[in-house]
Design a protein around this motif. Structure first.
Motif, PDB file in Angstrom:
ATOM      1  N   PHE A 253      15.466  54.425 -10.765  1.00  0.00           N
ATOM      2  CA  PHE A 253      15.506  54.171 -12.205  1.00  0.00           C
ATOM      3  C   PHE A 253      15.324  52.683 -12.504  1.00  0.00           C
ATOM      4  O   PHE A 253      14.556  52.296 -13.398  1.00  0.00           O
ATOM      5  CB  PHE A 253      16.834  54.662 -12.775  1.00  0.00           C
ATOM      6  N   LEU A 254      16.018  51.841 -11.744  1.00  0.00           N
ATOM      7  CA  LEU A 254      15.931  50.394 -11.981  1.00  0.00           C
ATOM      8  C   LEU A 254      14.552  49.855 -11.622  1.00  0.00           C
ATOM      9  O   LEU A 254      14.068  48.909 -12.267  1.00  0.00           O
ATOM     10  CB  LEU A 254      16.999  49.669 -11.171  1.00  0.00           C
ATOM     11  N   ASP A 255      13.906  50.428 -10.618  1.00  0.00           N
ATOM     12  CA  ASP A 255      12.592  49.940 -10.202  1.00  0.00           C
ATOM     13  C   ASP A 255      11.579  49.983 -11.337  1.00  0.00           C
ATOM     14  O   ASP A 255      10.745  49.081 -11.473  1.00  0.00           O
ATOM     15  CB  ASP A 255      12.067  50.772  -9.022  1.00  0.00           C
ATOM     16  N   CYS A 256      11.640  51.019 -12.154  1.00  0.00           N
ATOM     17  CA  CYS A 256      10.604  51.198 -13.166  1.00  0.00           C
ATOM     18  C   CYS A 256      11.022  50.753 -14.564  1.00  0.00           C
ATOM     19  O   CYS A 256      10.188  50.736 -15.471  1.00  0.00           O
ATOM     20  CB  CYS A 256      10.152  52.667 -13.207  1.00  0.00           C
ATOM     21  N   THR A 257      12.282  50.403 -14.783  1.00  0.00           N
ATOM     22  CA  THR A 257      12.731  50.090 -16.148  1.00  0.00           C
ATOM     23  C   THR A 257      13.359  48.712 -16.300  1.00  0.00           C
ATOM     24  O   THR A 257      13.246  48.094 -17.363  1.00  0.00           O
ATOM     25  CB  THR A 257      13.762  51.124 -16.627  1.00  0.00           C
ATOM     26  N   LEU A 258      14.033  48.208 -15.265  1.00  0.00           N
ATOM     27  CA  LEU A 258      14.824  46.994 -15.435  1.00  0.00           C
ATOM     28  C   LEU A 258      13.959  45.780 -15.752  1.00  0.00           C
ATOM     29  O   LEU A 258      14.309  44.966 -16.618  1.00  0.00           O
ATOM     30  CB  LEU A 258      15.651  46.728 -14.172  1.00  0.00           C
ATOM     31  N   SER A 259      12.830  45.623 -15.064  1.00  0.00           N
ATOM     32  CA  SER A 259      11.980  44.465 -15.320  1.00  0.00           C
ATOM     33  C   SER A 259      11.458  44.463 -16.753  1.00  0.00           C
ATOM     34  O   SER A 259      11.401  43.402 -17.405  1.00  0.00           O
ATOM     35  CB  SER A 259      10.820  44.435 -14.328  1.00  0.00           C
ATOM     36  N   LEU A 260      11.088  45.636 -17.255  1.00  0.00           N
ATOM     37  CA  LEU A 260      10.610  45.722 -18.640  1.00  0.00           C
ATOM     38  C   LEU A 260      11.715  45.336 -19.621  1.00  0.00           C
ATOM     39  O   LEU A 260      11.478  44.621 -20.602  1.00  0.00           O
ATOM     40  CB  LEU A 260      10.118  47.146 -18.935  1.00  0.00           C
ATOM     41  N   PHE A 261      12.930  45.791 -19.356  1.00  0.00           N
ATOM     42  CA  PHE A 261      14.057  45.481 -20.237  1.00  0.00           C
ATOM     43  C   PHE A 261      14.369  43.989 -20.220  1.00  0.00           C
ATOM     44  O   PHE A 261      14.605  43.368 -21.278  1.00  0.00           O
ATOM     45  CB  PHE A 261      15.279  46.284 -19.789  1.00  0.00           C
ATOM     46  N   VAL A 262      14.382  43.376 -19.034  1.00  0.00           N
ATOM     47  CA  VAL A 262      14.699  41.954 -18.919  1.00  0.00           C
ATOM     48  C   VAL A 262      13.644  41.098 -19.618  1.00  0.00           C
ATOM     49  O   VAL A 262      13.974  40.137 -20.344  1.00  0.00           O
ATOM     50  CB  VAL A 262      14.826  41.560 -17.431  1.00  0.00           C
ATOM     51  N   LEU A 263      12.373  41.435 -19.441  1.00  0.00           N
ATOM     52  CA  LEU A 263      11.312  40.680 -20.097  1.00  0.00           C
ATOM     53  C   LEU A 263      11.417  40.763 -21.617  1.00  0.00           C
ATOM     54  O   LEU A 263      11.230  39.769 -22.331  1.00  0.00           O
ATOM     55  CB  LEU A 263       9.944  41.198 -19.635  1.00  0.00           C
ATOM     56  N   LYS A 264      11.726  41.948 -22.101  1.00  0.00           N
ATOM     57  CA  LYS A 264      11.788  42.158 -23.545  1.00  0.00           C
ATOM     58  C   LYS A 264      13.052  41.581 -24.155  1.00  0.00           C
ATOM     59  O   LYS A 264      13.024  40.986 -25.239  1.00  0.00           O
ATOM     60  CB  LYS A 264      11.694  43.658 -23.838  1.00  0.00           C
ATOM     61  N   LYS A 265      14.176  41.726 -23.465  1.00  0.00           N
ATOM     62  CA  LYS A 265      15.471  41.361 -24.044  1.00  0.00           C
ATOM     63  C   LYS A 265      15.760  39.870 -23.932  1.00  0.00           C
ATOM     64  O   LYS A 265      16.291  39.262 -24.878  1.00  0.00           O
ATOM     65  CB  LYS A 265      16.575  42.146 -23.329  1.00  0.00           C
ATOM     66  N   PHE A 266      15.414  39.270 -22.810  1.00  0.00           N
ATOM     67  CA  PHE A 266      15.815  37.887 -22.560  1.00  0.00           C
ATOM     68  C   PHE A 266      14.638  36.914 -22.520  1.00  0.00           C
ATOM     69  O   PHE A 266      14.849  35.713 -22.327  1.00  0.00           O
ATOM     70  CB  PHE A 266      16.599  37.800 -21.246  1.00  0.00           C
ATOM     71  N   ASN A 267      13.421  37.432 -22.667  1.00  0.00           N
ATOM     72  CA  ASN A 267      12.219  36.584 -22.704  1.00  0.00           C
ATOM     73  C   ASN A 267      12.117  35.666 -21.481  1.00  0.00           C
ATOM     74  O   ASN A 267      11.771  34.485 -21.593  1.00  0.00           O
ATOM     75  CB  ASN A 267      12.194  35.739 -23.985  1.00  0.00           C
ATOM     76  N   LEU A 268      12.440  36.196 -20.330  1.00  0.00           N
ATOM     77  CA  LEU A 268      12.348  35.409 -19.102  1.00  0.00           C
ATOM     78  C   LEU A 268      10.897  35.323 -18.637  1.00  0.00           C
ATOM     79  O   LEU A 268      10.110  36.258 -18.848  1.00  0.00           O
ATOM     80  CB  LEU A 268      13.182  36.045 -17.993  1.00  0.00           C
ATOM     81  N   LEU A 275      14.220  37.496  -9.505  1.00  0.00           N
ATOM     82  CA  LEU A 275      15.515  36.942  -9.122  1.00  0.00           C
ATOM     83  C   LEU A 275      16.670  37.793  -9.638  1.00  0.00           C
ATOM     84  O   LEU A 275      17.751  37.801  -9.041  1.00  0.00           O
ATOM     85  CB  LEU A 275      15.649  35.511  -9.658  1.00  0.00           C
ATOM     86  N   VAL A 276      16.450  38.493 -10.746  1.00  0.00           N
ATOM     87  CA  VAL A 276      17.497  39.360 -11.295  1.00  0.00           C
ATOM     88  C   VAL A 276      17.828  40.482 -10.311  1.00  0.00           C
ATOM     89  O   VAL A 276      18.988  40.876 -10.166  1.00  0.00           O
ATOM     90  CB  VAL A 276      17.059  39.930 -12.661  1.00  0.00           C
ATOM     91  N   PHE A 277      16.802  40.962  -9.604  1.00  0.00           N
ATOM     92  CA  PHE A 277      17.006  42.048  -8.648  1.00  0.00           C
ATOM     93  C   PHE A 277      17.751  41.587  -7.398  1.00  0.00           C
ATOM     94  O   PHE A 277      18.269  42.405  -6.646  1.00  0.00           O
ATOM     95  CB  PHE A 277      15.657  42.643  -8.228  1.00  0.00           C
ATOM     96  N   SER A 330      24.634  42.344 -25.169  1.00  0.00           N
ATOM     97  CA  SER A 330      23.892  42.241 -23.917  1.00  0.00           C
ATOM     98  C   SER A 330      23.657  40.771 -23.577  1.00  0.00           C
ATOM     99  O   SER A 330      23.111  40.016 -24.383  1.00  0.00           O
ATOM    100  CB  SER A 330      22.551  42.973 -24.040  1.00  0.00           C
ATOM    101  N   GLN A 331      24.077  40.374 -22.380  1.00  0.00           N
ATOM    102  CA  GLN A 331      23.910  39.001 -21.927  1.00  0.00           C
ATOM    103  C   GLN A 331      23.400  39.008 -20.496  1.00  0.00           C
ATOM    104  O   GLN A 331      23.736  39.897 -19.702  1.00  0.00           O
ATOM    105  CB  GLN A 331      25.232  38.243 -22.003  1.00  0.00           C
ATOM    106  N   LEU A 332      22.608  37.998 -20.154  1.00  0.00           N
ATOM    107  CA  LEU A 332      21.975  37.969 -18.845  1.00  0.00           C
ATOM    108  C   LEU A 332      23.003  37.856 -17.727  1.00  0.00           C
ATOM    109  O   LEU A 332      22.890  38.542 -16.698  1.00  0.00           O
ATOM    110  CB  LEU A 332      20.984  36.800 -18.767  1.00  0.00           C
TER     111      LEU A 332
END
Length: 458
Positions: A253-268, A275-277, A330-332
């Motif tokens: 689940f994290l492989d396909c969704t977490l990166s999209l969420f982090v990019l959208k939510k925190f603008n990294l 590095l989040v992984f 939600s916080q990084l």
């Protein structure tokens, strides 16, 4: 066949015997055991790097070859399906093929297939490129299934009383491969182009083959009469496979969704997303040896690890978003902390499952030999593949429909359900054993009373 380098012969499987049942076994590794560890560690590291190296740049290259996002997802997904089927077959016929031959052949094919993946950019775009991607990916999954099934069986044969400790320790190399694969692959891709990462890694894997052929002991055994069906229909094994599915699906689940969420939510920046992984991968790799050691030294803790680990995982997925009903911002830093805890809970849950399945098989009449170890290894790998296939599909669908926060909460319910199911089973098992013990005690007292009565009458 006795364990290599073990002069005391066979002992209680999985470390379930009472304290002191192992006699005066030396804590030092024999030469054969050391060679087994080196072979398995190198295979874990190479295979996980080969698996994870695709992530940073293959989707981009596939798009250039006219492959849609759906097709790219299917190319990744076919790996898990193929590994599922191949693991069951290899687990069934490992004794016929030979554990060492299967291990070496799996590593050899994996190295060759990795090199072939680096040559796919020379293939014409469109259907031909897509078909070749599927063929190479399927071959890679088959080779990994062969190597990992043989590896689990050989490790369990070489370390009959320390299965969880050894498997947990080797997860350090699996985690290291997952951590090193993307950055090394991305650096080589940016510096030298598409082919170089795959060719370099493939050559390194192929160079491991002669070493493994020379040092890996050859374990032989006669084919057993037990089947996968008999193993998987044992109630305890059935529930444990559900736990394995749950943990694997959570990772998928994290492989396909977490990166999209982090990019959208925190603008990294995209380079920082990986590095989040690291929090998840490193905490899992570091904690796994500890839980393996505890599982072998204190087998009664296994049930608590499995149940508690599922509950903690469920809580982590509720807080990943977090789920809106909790009204937590939600916080990084919170996300990274939750991923670290999730890595620890995953190690707590998954490491004890293999010795638990093995002990259950022995308790239900399965013979102590390589044949049973192969069945358990194949089943474990297959059930992990089921979760690895279902997790990304369900996660991607839920992410599009209800967003990451609620999708993660739904994934957490899967872990919560498996934890509750496992806990209920252990309660019923404990109650049944307690009643059986009382019944046996009463029966013994009645027999003793009857014997005394007969003696008095005489």
């Amino acid at each position: 066949m006795d364990t290599a380098g073990d002069p005391e012969g066979p002992r209680s499987p999985g470390g379930d015997g009472p304290p002191g049942s192992t006699g005066h076994a030396s804590t030092w590794l024999s030469r054969e055991q050391l060679f087994v560890l080196i072979s398995a560690a190198s295979m874990n590291l190479g295979s996980m790097m080969s698996y994870s190296i695709l992530g940073p740049f293959f989707p981009k290259e596939a798009e250039k070859k006219k492959a849609s996002n759906t097709v790219i997802g299917m190319i990744f997904g076919c790996y898990a399906v193929t590994e599922l089927l191949a693991s069951l077959v290899f687990g069934k016929y490992l004794v016929h093929i030979g554990a060492k031959f299967m291990f070496v052949a799996g590593v050899f094919v994996s190295g060759g297939v990795t090199i072939l993946f680096g040559l796919l950019d020379q293939v014409p775009e469109g259907p031909i490129f897509i078909a070749m991607c599927f063929l190479v990916r399927v071959a890679d999954a088959i080779s990994f299934a062969a190597a990992i099934t043989a590896s689990f069986s050989i490790l369990a044969k070489a370390f009959p009383n320390n299965v969880a400790t050894v498997l947990g320790s080797l997860e350090v190399f699996s985690g290291l491969g997952l951590v090193l694969g993307p950055p090394i692959g991305g650096f080589l891709y940016q510096s030298f182009g598409y082919e170089v990462p795959f060719i370099c890694l493939g050559c390194i894997i192929l160079l491991m083959v002669p070493l493994i052929m020379c040092i890996l002991p050859n374990y032989e055994s006669n084919p057993g009469e037990q089947s996968f069906w008999k193993l998987v229909t044992l109630p305890k094994v059935t529930v444990l496979t559900f736990v394995i599915n749950s943990v694997s699906a959570c990772f998928g689940f994290l492989d396909c969704t977490l990166s999209l969420f982090v990019l959208k939510k925190f603008n990294l920046p995209a380079g920082y997303v990986g590095l989040v992984f690291l929090g998840l991968a490193l905490s899992y790799a570091i904690s796994s040896p500890l839980f393996g050691l505890l599982s072998d030294k204190m087998p009664r803790l296994r049930k608590w690890f499995v149940v508690l680990g599922n509950f903690i995982t469920a809580g982590c997925y509720m807080l990943l978003g977090p789920v809106p009903v909790l009204h937590i911002k939600s916080q990084l830093w919170l996300l990274v902390l939750i991923l670290v805890i999730n890595g620890i809970s995953a190690g707590m849950t998954i490491i004890p499952t293999f010795p638990e399945i093995l002990s259950c098989a022995y308790e239900n009449g399965f013979e102590e030999g390589l044949s049973t170890l192969a069945l358990v290894s194949g089943l474990f790998s297959a059930m992990w593949s089921v979760g690895a296939f279902m997790g990304p599909i369900l996660g991607g669908f839920l992410y599009e429909k209800i967003g990451f926060e609620w999708a993660a909460a739904v994934q957490g319910l899967w872990a919560l359900t498996s934890g509750l199911t496992m806990g209920l089973f252990y309660l019923l098992e404990s109650s049944r054993r307690r009643r059986a013990k009382i019944h046996n005690t009463l029966g013994t007292e009645e027999e003793r009373t009857a014997l005394l009565s007969d003696e008095i009458s005489s």
